[in-house]
Structure formats: structure tokens, C-alpha cells
Design an enzyme around this catalytic site. Structure first.
Site, short mmCIF file in Angstrom:
data_model
loop_
_atom_site.label_atom_id
_atom_site.label_comp_id
_atom_site.label_asym_id
_atom_site.label_seq_id
_atom_site.Cartn_x
_atom_site.Cartn_y
_atom_site.Cartn_z
N GLU A 36 3.41 -2.65 -6.12
CA GLU A 36 2.97 -1.53 -7.06
C GLU A 36 1.77 -2.45 -8.02
OE1 GLU A 36 5.13 1.42 -10.05
OE2 GLU A 36 6.43 0.03 -8.83
N ARG A 73 16.74 -10.30 -1.86
CA ARG A 73 15.59 -11.00 -2.83
C ARG A 73 15.79 -12.33 -3.09
NH1 ARG A 73 13.95 -6.86 -6.22
NH2 ARG A 73 13.22 -8.30 -7.94
N LYS A 125 8.54 -8.45 -13.00
CA LYS A 125 7.19 -8.01 -13.40
C LYS A 125 7.15 -7.40 -15.09
CE LYS A 125 5.58 -5.92 -9.69
NZ LYS A 125 4.94 -5.05 -8.96
P1 ATP Z 1 9.55 -6.27 -10.18
O1 ATP Z 1 10.84 -5.86 -9.98
O2 ATP Z 1 9.46 -7.86 -10.36
O3 ATP Z 1 8.54 -5.46 -10.52
P2 ATP Z 1 9.10 -5.10 -7.54
O4 ATP Z 1 10.28 -5.11 -6.34
O5 ATP Z 1 9.06 -3.70 -8.35
O6 ATP Z 1 9.29 -6.37 -8.53
P3 ATP Z 1 6.74 -4.40 -6.02
O7 ATP Z 1 5.30 -4.43 -6.42
O8 ATP Z 1 7.57 -2.99 -5.59
O9 ATP Z 1 7.63 -5.25 -7.10
O10 ATP Z 1 7.12 -5.44 -4.87
C1 ATP Z 1 6.31 -5.46 -3.64
C2 ATP Z 1 7.18 -6.10 -2.56
O11 ATP Z 1 7.85 -7.52 -3.00
C3 ATP Z 1 8.59 -5.21 -2.52
O12 ATP Z 1 8.39 -4.93 -1.02
C4 ATP Z 1 9.72 -5.89 -3.15
O13 ATP Z 1 11.08 -5.80 -2.18
C5 ATP Z 1 9.24 -7.42 -2.78
N1 ATP Z 1 9.73 -8.16 -3.92
C6 ATP Z 1 9.91 -7.98 -5.25
N2 ATP Z 1 10.52 -9.04 -5.73
C7 ATP Z 1 11.17 -9.89 -4.85
C8 ATP Z 1 11.92 -10.74 -4.68
N3 ATP Z 1 12.55 -11.60 -5.96
N4 ATP Z 1 12.07 -11.52 -3.64
C9 ATP Z 1 11.86 -11.09 -2.47
N5 ATP Z 1 10.88 -9.85 -2.53
C10 ATP Z 1 10.43 -9.30 -3.60
MG MG Z 2 8.50 -1.97 -8.62
#
Ligand code: ATP
Ligand code: MG
Length: 549
Positions: free
Chosen positions: A30, A256, A266
Site C-alpha cells: 500500500e 512476518r 509504517k
Molecule cells: P505495515 O503494518 O508496516 O504498514 P503492511 O503489511 O500494512 O505493513 P503493506 O504495504 O500492506 O504493509 O505490505 C505489503 C506486503 O508486505 C504484504 O504482503 C505484507 O504481508 C508484507 N509485509 C509487511 N510487513 C511484513 C513483515 N514484517 N514481514 C514480512 N512481510 C511483511
Molecule cells: Mg497495510
């Protein structure tokens, strides 16, 4: 890439002939912030899996949420993936599928699989039930499909205010999985979308949009993190009930990455940026990919780290020391050494001719002879490191102290004869004598000393700024030693002026060195100029014996 449970699933699909042997993955961020090292794990997994099977991986911006998307984030995400060394097949935007998603919703309504609910969000929520109790059907659940379809079109045409009604999937209010209890799949929201502008005032929700995005792009294996496991039935339901795709993608979840001292959200990282706690998203202390790049970490080390931690089905906390180990191991054979004196102490070699200078040959990397030698000037006045001199030595201290002899790396044996003080009692300089018979490479005239220290020539030394870091976050630990929380560390950077050998003047931004006996350092990519060199500590040397004075 080593095999893992995801690859086993793919192997079975290939054997069974599913997807015609084709493999398509995607990385779907995102664009609402910079990527962090957790994302790096997901990137490595998606891109390397595609690579391993001769498949393709798309970069898909998941922008179905009409919040303001930032061009800065989009560019940063692309740069970070490229820096890690991966190439996407296509760049996709989920918002480009709004038409198809809307048609898919119409399809569900026509099939009697979705209905318009005119209740408020609160009412809908109150009927959802609990883990133990089933939910209640909405009073609108059985309205005729034609009626739902008409209202859905009116919703799109802007006839109803935001939040006044929603489209819900018609699944099962008694499902043990709460995500399957007639979830909302479309809502009304008047917001200008960065891509589609004001074309839409209805937007799909993630649980419905994400599976369709995958299906539309022909993704075969949709790899995501464990928190989406409970959404998998909805993922499968959406694609199956819309019914347009004969070979539906498979969602596969993995654990994760969580790292000690590293904040991995983020939203929380954005807060640190917005409130000025750090110097932007690429502050060298940040766990963002931009931050660790500026910190001097290499893409090879990050990829190595992601491979070593492997892919698991259970969440765990990885020690940040493992990441540091990967960085150190990668730099060890790659970067040249430079002499830099921290906390400089002036040394005068009283029996060395005044006005004379000679060149000492130094190896650039002791493990890699092919990296060659460089010349370093040596003359009567030098600087040595503050931690290499003790006026009153502690036990087992073999470096410089009054009456002791040490080897100056690449030069001669010198002996400390006298400590000269300033009026205030601080040390002005050390008077030493050298032994001309012990020139490096000569066999030291058969003599031995216990300590070897580094030095720089005072006349040609260059002042540089050196920044050392502590972790940005401090772990909060409970009485059992378990990490329960993380808090911001106010003192996570110290800057000092150090003395470096003259070759440091040629340094370009981003260039990495081992500061001999100190650790690995990188010339800050933003602050280093022709006139001023600013270095960030990347990682320390393995077992640096630090004495406390
Ligand atoms: P955040 O919670 O930091 O905003 P998010 O999961 O909302 O992270 P996205 O932009 O939706 O961020 O994530 C893109 C991809 O990265 C998704 O497929 C998510 O599952 C993966 N991802 C995010 N954080 C991790 C992590 N700590 N370890 C492994 N994969 C991750
Ligand atoms: Mg997200």
C-alpha cells in the site's frame, strides 16, 4: 533460494499441472509509507520464488483505499525494490481494476450472493455475534436481487450519502469464521482518488478487492503474512462465487518478520518522521530500506539475511544481531581499510628527522590480497587513538603507556618516553622514540612486541565527522526477559570529529570502508561533499575489546 513449505506447494501444483506450469507472484504494498525490512522479506520471497520457477513477479500498488496516495512513497518503493536487486515484470495499480471489481460485485448480486444493507455500521457490527455466538441476519438479507442491483447502481451514481448503505456478501452469519458473516464488500465514500479522481464514490473493501486483484492479474500463488489466514476463506469465496477464473490463485501465509530493536510498522515509523524524532524516512537509524541503505547495509547482506531466517508458519522474533552478522560478513571481503584515529592523541617521535616524510605500504584488505596496497605518509608527528594510550595501564594492557613499546601498524616500533601535559593537566602530546631497524616488512630485527596500534600522520591528517549509533528503539523487557514493548531511544546518535589518513579525501558518497580496528563505516550519501566527509557507522568489528578507562 532454499526450498520451503511454499515451494513444496508450488512443486505439487507443477506436478499436478495446475496453472499450466506457469508461476506468477506479486508484491502488493500500500503506498502509504516507506518499506521496512519486514517488507524486504516479503519482496525476497515473492521475487525469488518467481525466479526459482522461471515465473514472473509484479509490483502491485494496492491503492483501493481512496486516501491520499503520495508520489514520494511510490517512487521510494520502486527504488527500494531495485536496490534489493529485483526486477518486476509489470507495475500494476489495483485502482485500474475498479470497473472489473464493480462488475464482479454486480455478478454476485445477480447470483443472489450479495445484497444492499441499509443499516448503519453500528447496527451491522452489533449483529455480528462473537466467537462463541452466531450473528444475526440483516433484515435486508433477503431483498430481491433486482432491488439490490438497482440500489447498487444508484449508490454508484451518487444518490446516497456516505455511510448510509453498504453492499454485503451473503455467506453465513453462523460461520465460525467471523470474516464470513456477510462481510461488507462495498461502501460509499466521497473521496478524490489519486488515479481515478472523482469517477467513483463507491469503493471495494480489502477482503473483496485483494483476491480479485490477484485473479485479474493471473497470480498463481498469493503469498502474504499470517494475519491474513482468517481471510483466506473469503479470498477463495470471492473468486469462486464471481466465477470468472478457471484457475483461481492460492493464498499462502507465512510468518512476518519481527526483529529486536526494530519497529516494523509504517504507521509508527511515519509518526517518528512526522514528529521530527528522526531525520526523515531514510534516517540511518530507521529500519526502513532507505534507512539501512543510508546506514551502509548492502543489498547482498539483506538478501542473505532474508534467506537465512527462512520462511516459517509461526511468528517469532529474530535477533537484530543476525542481520548485523550478515552485513559484517558481506563487508569483510569487499571493503578496503582506512586508518582513522578517534579521540586523537598527538605523538612526537623525537628521534625521527624533522621535515622528513616517508611512505608506508598498507594492505587494503588483509583477507583479499587482490585489493592491493596503498601508501600512507609517515613523519615525525602522528596521532594515535585515545583508547590506545593509558597513562596508568590496567592489567593486560599491551598498548601505549609510559615506558612501553608497541608496533605502529605498517611502520616502526615506538616507545613512549614521556607524557607532556598542558597547564590544566590534560595530555598535550606523547614523546616517543622509534627504532629504525624495525621498519615493517623488515622482520622487525627479530624483535617482538605485544601490541600493534594504528596511527595517522599529523601533517596530512584530514578531519572527518563520524556518527555512531545506538538502536532507535529500546526493548522493554518483563521480569522473565521477554520483550513486551519498544520505546524511543533519545540518545541514539553520537557525532565526533576524527582524524583520517589523507586518502579519505577521495571518498565519494556511499563509499564504504573498514576503519581499521574500529568497524565498518559508510560516507553518508546526503551529507558527504568534496569538502566535508561525514561517515555513518554500519556495524562494529566482531570482537572489539573496549577498555573502560
Ligand atoms: P505495515 O503494518 O508496516 O504498514 P503492511 O503489511 O500494512 O505493513 P503493506 O504495504 O500492506 O504493509 O505490505 C505489503 C506486503 O508486505 C504484504 O504482503 C505484507 O504481508 C508484507 N509485509 C509487511 N510487513 C511484513 C513483515 N514484517 N514481514 C514480512 N512481510 C511483511
Ligand atoms: Mg497495510
Amino acid at each position: 533460494m532454499e526450498s520451503n513449505f511454499i515451494h513444496n506447494i508450488i512443486d505439487e501444483d507443477i506436478e499436478a499441472g495446475t496453472y499450466g506450469g506457469k508461476i506468477q507472484t506479486r508484491f502488493p504494498p500500500e503506498p502509504n509509507g516507506y518499506l521496512h525490512i519486514g517488507h524486504a522479506k516479503s519482496i525476497c520471497l515473492n521475487f525469488m520464488t518467481a525466479e526459482k520457477y522461471g515465473g514472473k513477479c509484479n509490483l502491485r500498488f494496492d491503492d483501493t483505499n481512496p486516501q491520499k496516495e503520495d508520489e514520494e512513497y511510490v517512487e521510494a518503493i520502486k527504488r527500494d525494490i531495485e536496490w534489493l536487486g529485483f526486477k518486476w515484470d509489470k507495475i500494476c495499480w489495483a485502482s485500474n481494476y475498479f470497473d472489473q471489481m464493480y462488475e464482479a460485485a454486480e455478478e454476485l448480486i445477480k447470483k443472489g450472493k450479495a445484497f444492499i444493507d441499509e443499516q448503519s455500521y453500528e447496527e451491522i457490527k452489533s449483529q455480528r455475534g462473537t466467537l462463541k455466538e452466531p450473528g444475526q441476519n440483516s433484515p435486508y438479507r433477503d431483498r430481491p436481487a433486482e432491488e439490490s442491483l438497482r440500489i447498487f447502481h444508484e449508490m454508484r451514481d451518487g444518490k446516497y450519502p456516505d455511510g448510509s448503505m453498504v453492499l454485503r456478501a451473503k455467506i453465513d452469519m453462523a460461520s465460525p469464521n467471523i470474516n464470513m458473516r456477510d462481510p461488507i464488500i462495498y461502501r460509499i465514500e466521497r473521496a478524490t482518488h489519486h488515479n481515478t479522481g472523482d469517477k467513483w464514490c463507491v469503493y471495494p473493501l480489502y477482503a473483496f478487492a485483494h483476491p480479485l486483484e490477484d485473479a485479474i492479474e493471473g497470480v498463481t500463488h498469493s503469498i502474504c503474512t499470517l494475519e491474513f489466514e482468517d481471510l483466506r476463506p473469503m479470498y477463495d469465496w470471492s473468486i469462486r462465487e464471481v466465477g470468472w477464473w478457471p484457475d483461481p490463485p492460492k493464498q499462502i501465509e507465512f510468518a512476518r518478520l519481527n526483529l529486536t530493536h526494530f519497529l516494523m510498522s509504517k504507521r509508527l515509523l511515519k509518526k517518528l518522521v512526522d514528529d521530527g524524532s528522526v531525520d526523515g524516512w531514510d534516517d540511518p537509524r530507521m529500519p526502513t530500506i532507505a534507512g539501512i541503505r543510508r546506514r551502509g547495509y548492502t543489498p547482498e547482506a539483506v538478501r542473505d539475511f532474508c534467506e537465512r531466517i527462512g520462511v516459517a508458519k509461526a511468528n517469532s522474533l529474530v535477533e537484530v544481531e543476525l542481520l548485523e552478522h550478515c552485513v559484517r560478513e558481506d563487508l569483510q571481503e569487499k571493503v578496503p581499510s582506512r586508518n582513522v584515529v578517534f579521540d586523537p592523541v598527538r605523538v612526537v617521535i623525537t628521534n625521527y628527522p624533522e621535515g622528513e616524510t616517508e611512505e608506508c605500504e598498507m594492505e587494503n584488505n588483509r583477507n583479499v590480497p587482490e585489493m592491493g596496497m596503498r601508501n600512507v605518509p609517515f613523519s615525525r608527528e602522528l596521532y594515535v587513538d585515545g583508547q590506545d594510550f593509558m597513562e596508568v595501564p590496567v592489567k593486560k594492557y599491551f598498548r601505549l603507556f609510559p615506558g612501553n613499546e608497541v608496533r605502529l601498524k605498517g611502520a616502526y616500533f615506538v616507545k613512549c618516553e614521556e607524557v607532556i601535559k598542558n597547564e590544566d593537566g590534560s595530555i598535550k602530546e606523547l614523546h616517543c622514540t622509534y627504532d629504525p631497524e624495525t621498519r615493517s616488512g623488515s622482520g622487525f630485527a627479530g624483535r617482538k612486541v605485544k601490541g600493534t596500534i594504528h596511527w595517522v600522520d599529523a601533517a596530512t591528517a584530514v578531519e572527518i565527522k563520524v556518527r555512531d549509533y545506538d538502536y532507535l528503539m529500546r526493548d522493554v523487557v518483563d521480569e522473565n526477559g521477554n520483550v513486551t514493548d519498544q520505546e524511543f531511544n533519545e540518545d541514539s546518535v553520537t557525532e565526533r570529529v576524527c582524524m583520517a589518513e589523507p586518502s579519505i579525501l577521495d571518498t565519494v558518497p556511499g563509499e564504504r570502508f573498514q576503519f581499521f580496528r574500529h568497524g565498518y563505516y559508510v560516507a553518508d550519501e546526503k551529507l558527504t561533499t568534496a569538502a566535508e566527509k561525514v561517515f555513518n557507522s554500519i556495524v562494529g568489528l566482531k570482537s572489539s575489546f573496549k577498555i573502560s578507562k
